[in-house]
Design an enzyme around this catalytic site. Structure first.
Site, PDB file in Angstrom:
ATOM      1  N   GLU A 136       0.833  -1.206   0.000  1.00 13.71           N
ATOM      2  CA  GLU A 136       0.000   0.000   0.000  1.00 13.71           C
ATOM      3  C   GLU A 136       0.868   1.257   0.000  1.00 13.71           C
ATOM      4  O   GLU A 136       1.623   1.483   0.948  1.00 13.71           O
ATOM      5  CB  GLU A 136      -0.902   0.022   1.237  1.00 13.71           C
ATOM      6  N   ASP A 171      -5.826   2.556  -1.479  1.00 17.13           N
ATOM      7  CA  ASP A 171      -6.492   3.376  -0.468  1.00 17.13           C
ATOM      8  C   ASP A 171      -6.802   4.731  -1.103  1.00 17.13           C
ATOM      9  O   ASP A 171      -5.886   5.515  -1.396  1.00 17.13           O
ATOM     10  CB  ASP A 171      -5.598   3.530   0.760  1.00 17.13           C
ATOM     11  N   GLN A 197      -9.695   0.738  -0.027  1.00 18.86           N
ATOM     12  CA  GLN A 197     -10.084   1.419   1.209  1.00 18.86           C
ATOM     13  C   GLN A 197     -10.452   2.864   0.904  1.00 18.86           C
ATOM     14  O   GLN A 197     -10.128   3.395  -0.154  1.00 18.86           O
ATOM     15  CB  GLN A 197      -8.933   1.370   2.229  1.00 18.86           C
ATOM     16  N   GLU A 233     -11.695   2.692   6.209  1.00 21.08           N
ATOM     17  CA  GLU A 233     -10.542   2.926   7.069  1.00 21.08           C
ATOM     18  C   GLU A 233     -10.448   4.422   7.347  1.00 21.08           C
ATOM     19  O   GLU A 233      -9.574   5.132   6.833  1.00 21.08           O
ATOM     20  CB  GLU A 233      -9.248   2.417   6.437  1.00 21.08           C
TER      21      GLU A 233
END
Length: 251
Positions: A136, A171, A197, A233
């Protein structure tokens, strides 16, 4: 669409088994976490069985203060591999689908080669348990000096590792801050994405405000055919339950 509660931030005041049950009561379809290792995996598995929720993923350890992960640190190879083995063992016991291997604060060629070598080790170890490895990119504002910062860098590393069970953790919060253009990025990188996310930008709170229209982004993801739960998240500004209007609206 389906949604996963990231219990590193949501219901963080509760023990992990209780947070899993709170997520089920709130209407989430799955859960994920950060570092669950102090919690007995049997109690976590029991809560997952009780609720019918899947644990989508967990992180490798961050290491010591100022490291934020170990796997790109040349002088921490043994500790990085121990953390990967720990994560695979724990994920196997609770039947988690993914492990996010954290790179840490590092830069340069040695860090790159170290990260690639440790990811090859992680993919080999996780393959027998049918677990995917995720990497990530983190934004330079929240994690200045983190080794992995862009999706372009991540895709190049995934190609170099060349394992069937390594994917990108996309993300939306981090990608928006570093690169923007979320709709096109999601489409361009879709085949490499293992988990998605989201959180509001720039304050990383609930996704009902800020510079990203998540109604639109969720629609883009849906049209791409992504069928796995999306990971919430974000950092609640207070108790979690009052921040869940976005979830009810999405339902």
């Amino acid at each position: 669409m389906q949604f996963s509660a990231n219990l590193g931030f949501l219901w963080a005041e509760l023990a992990l088994p209780d947070a899993i049950r709170a997520a089920r009561a709130a209407g989430f379809d799955a859960v994920e976490c950060h570092w669950p290792y102090e919690c007995d995996p049997r109690s976590v598995r029991a809560a997952l069985d009780d609720t019918g929720l899947e644990m989508l993923g967990l992180n490798t350890l961050r290491g010591d203060v100022g490291e934020n992960g170990l796997s790109a640190l040349p002088h921490r190879r043994d500790a990085a591999r121990a953390a990967i083995a720990q994560a695979v063992d724990y994920a196997t016991q609770i039947r988690a689908a993914n492990i996010h291997v954290m790179a840490g604060f590092a830069s340069g060629d040695a860090a790159h080669h170290t990260f690639v070598d440790n990811l090859i080790f992680a993919c080999d170890l996780a393959a027998d348990a049918e677990i995917s490895i995720l990497i990530e990119p983190l934004n330079r504002y929240d994690a200045p000096g983190y080794f992995l910062q862009t999706t372009e860098q991540a895709i190049a590393i995934i190609a170099e590792v060349a394992a069937p069970n390594i994917k990108l953790m996309f993300d939306c919060y981090h990608v928006q801050l570093m690169e923007g253009d979320l709709s096109n990025k999601l489409a361009q990188l879709y085949d490499h994405i293992g988990h998605i996310q989201f959180a509001s930008v720039p304050d990383r709170a609930a996704p009902d405000h800020g510079e990203v229209n998540f109604d639109h982004i969720f629609g883009v993801i849906n049209r791409l055919g992504y069928a796995r739960p999306l990971g919430a998240e974000y950092k609640p500004q207070g108790p979690t339950e009052p921040t869940l209007d976005w979830l009810r609206k999405a339902r």
